[in-house]
Design a protein around this motif. Structure first.
Motif, PDB file in Angstrom:
ATOM      1  N   UNK A 199       0.809  -1.222   0.000  1.00 14.44           N
ATOM      2  CA  UNK A 199       0.000   0.000   0.000  1.00 14.44           C
ATOM      3  C   UNK A 199       0.842   1.270   0.000  1.00 14.44           C
ATOM      4  N   UNK A 200       2.141   1.148   0.239  1.00  8.86           N
ATOM      5  CA  UNK A 200       2.981   2.352   0.361  1.00  8.86           C
ATOM      6  C   UNK A 200       4.108   2.389  -0.669  1.00  8.86           C
ATOM      7  N   UNK A 201       3.930   1.724  -1.794  1.00  6.24           N
ATOM      8  CA  UNK A 201       5.004   1.692  -2.800  1.00  6.24           C
ATOM      9  C   UNK A 201       5.300   3.071  -3.392  1.00  6.24           C
ATOM     10  N   UNK A 202       4.378   4.002  -3.221  1.00 11.05           N
ATOM     11  CA  UNK A 202       4.633   5.371  -3.704  1.00 11.05           C
ATOM     12  C   UNK A 202       4.957   6.332  -2.559  1.00 11.05           C
ATOM     13  N   UNK A 203       4.979   5.824  -1.335  1.00 11.27           N
ATOM     14  CA  UNK A 203       5.331   6.624  -0.158  1.00 11.27           C
ATOM     15  C   UNK A 203       6.564   5.985   0.473  1.00 11.27           C
ATOM     16  N   UNK A 204       7.731   6.359  -0.029  1.00 13.37           N
ATOM     17  CA  UNK A 204       8.927   5.587   0.258  1.00 13.37           C
ATOM     18  C   UNK A 204       9.357   5.608   1.723  1.00 13.37           C
ATOM     19  N   UNK A 205       9.087   6.685   2.448  1.00 12.05           N
ATOM     20  CA  UNK A 205       9.441   6.715   3.869  1.00 12.05           C
ATOM     21  C   UNK A 205       8.607   5.687   4.634  1.00 12.05           C
ATOM     22  N   UNK A 206       7.297   5.653   4.351  1.00 13.17           N
ATOM     23  CA  UNK A 206       6.424   4.680   4.997  1.00 13.17           C
ATOM     24  C   UNK A 206       6.776   3.266   4.558  1.00 13.17           C
ATOM     25  N   UNK A 207       7.157   3.118   3.289  1.00 17.11           N
ATOM     26  CA  UNK A 207       7.553   1.813   2.771  1.00 17.11           C
ATOM     27  C   UNK A 207       8.783   1.298   3.519  1.00 17.11           C
ATOM     28  N   UNK A 208       9.765   2.178   3.732  1.00 19.21           N
ATOM     29  CA  UNK A 208      10.989   1.782   4.437  1.00 19.21           C
ATOM     30  C   UNK A 208      10.688   1.316   5.857  1.00 19.21           C
ATOM     31  N   UNK A 209       9.738   1.988   6.526  1.00 17.09           N
ATOM     32  CA  UNK A 209       9.371   1.573   7.879  1.00 17.09           C
ATOM     33  C   UNK A 209       8.726   0.187   7.867  1.00 17.09           C
ATOM     34  N   UNK A 210       7.859  -0.061   6.890  1.00 14.04           N
ATOM     35  CA  UNK A 210       7.209  -1.358   6.788  1.00 14.04           C
ATOM     36  C   UNK A 210       8.235  -2.453   6.470  1.00 14.04           C
ATOM     37  N   UNK A 269      17.517   5.011   2.337  1.00 17.90           N
ATOM     38  CA  UNK A 269      17.289   5.555   1.000  1.00 17.90           C
ATOM     39  C   UNK A 269      17.572   4.528  -0.099  1.00 17.90           C
ATOM     40  N   UNK A 270      17.536   3.233   0.263  1.00 14.10           N
ATOM     41  CA  UNK A 270      17.894   2.191  -0.694  1.00 14.10           C
ATOM     42  C   UNK A 270      16.834   1.989  -1.766  1.00 14.10           C
ATOM     43  N   UNK A 271      15.569   2.214  -1.425  1.00 11.90           N
ATOM     44  CA  UNK A 271      14.492   2.077  -2.415  1.00 11.90           C
ATOM     45  C   UNK A 271      14.218   3.455  -2.999  1.00 11.90           C
ATOM     46  N   UNK A 272      14.504   3.604  -4.289  1.00 17.52           N
ATOM     47  CA  UNK A 272      14.454   4.923  -4.907  1.00 17.52           C
ATOM     48  C   UNK A 272      13.137   5.242  -5.601  1.00 17.52           C
ATOM     49  N   UNK A 273      12.403   4.219  -6.025  1.00 15.04           N
ATOM     50  CA  UNK A 273      11.204   4.483  -6.812  1.00 15.04           C
ATOM     51  C   UNK A 273      10.216   3.326  -6.682  1.00 15.04           C
ATOM     52  N   UNK A 274       9.083   3.499  -7.324  1.00 17.29           N
ATOM     53  CA  UNK A 274       8.019   2.500  -7.220  1.00 17.29           C
ATOM     54  C   UNK A 274       8.458   1.137  -7.765  1.00 17.29           C
TER      55      UNK A 274
END
Length: 248
Positions: free
Chosen positions: A149-160, A194-199
């Motif tokens: 659900x957060x593939x476009x919200x990278x900060x939230x994605x990193x936490x998950x 910052x390892x995940x840069x994009x969707x």
């Protein structure tokens, strides 16, 4: 019961002994850590003043001050202005911080840390496949859905992403192994954040985590280890790309 409860400043001083002249800050910190992890100093004990430590160890006050400052950053001691410096944890509680200090004062290379993390995470996945219960499997599944659900919200994605690895470590049921994984991950966190840069990267990571989850759910240790190896390979490649200036 520890030999130096509460305010055994004189006993702590006697136990430290002197260091060779010109010893660097890292040697001062090592000597202090050797004492702290021996179990001889009680949690909450007040340490001797800087001047007394410097005289006992045979080093300058600046070396003691810098060593204590580093140990405070690592959560090992608590410096209270106007009161003194106190040991925060008992010997067993100091294990993660001790490991972190040992890594920090060595010649740290990001590539080597990534290799270590890969081996640890693969073993965690293997253990989790044999030990995960229904509750933790549900927790991991919910985290994967948060990632999706957060593939476009990278900060939230990193936490998950981090939460998934924490849940997997909990499933492995080995606290010492978990401590070591957390130490290595914390050293790499400046890059991992910052390892995940994009969707596209995020969606690939979701698929990799889902593969780990399915193998763990199937109680297939070999498949869980293989799925984690695939994930670690792609994650490490991204981290190394970010860390190139450090490695040069």
């Amino acid at each position: 019961m520890p030999a130096f409860p509460g305010d055994g400043v004189a006993d702590i001083t006697a136990a430290l002994g002197s260091l060779p002249s010109g010893s660097p800050v890292s040697e001062v910190a090592r000597r202090l850590m050797d004492l702290f992890t021996s179990g001889s100093v009680a949690s909450g004990a007040r340490l001797p003043p800087e001047r007394q430590l410097a005289a006992t160890l045979g080093v300058g006050r600046s070396a003691v001050r810098e060593a204590l400052a580093a140990l405070e950053i690592l959560g090992i001691v608590d410096v209270r202005p106007g009161s003194g410096t106190y040991l925060r944890g008992a010997a067993s509680e100091l294990l993660p911080q001790t490991l972190r200090w040992g890594l920090l004062i060595g010649e740290r290379r990001t590539a080597q840390l990534l290799e270590l993390r890969e081996g640890l995470e693969i073993y965690v996945a293997r253990l989790a496949a044999t030990r995960a219960d229904d509750a933790i499997l549900e927790r991991m599944a919910q985290i994967v859905e948060r990632m999706r659900a957060t593939v476009t919200e990278l900060a939230a994605f990193a936490r998950a992403d981090l939460d998934f690895h924490h849940a997997l470590a909990d499933a492995a049921g080995n606290e010492t192994l978990t401590d070591q994984v957390h130490v290595v991950r914390s050293l790499l966190q400046v890059y991992a954040d910052r390892a995940v840069h994009d969707r596209e990267h995020a969606e690939r990571a979701v698929a990799e985590h889902e593969a780990v989850l399915e193998a763990v759910r199937a109680k297939d240790a070999d498949s869980a280890a293989s799925a984690m190896a695939v994930h670690m390979a792609t994650a490490s490649a991204r981290l190394l790309a970010d860390a190139e200036p450090v490695l040069e």
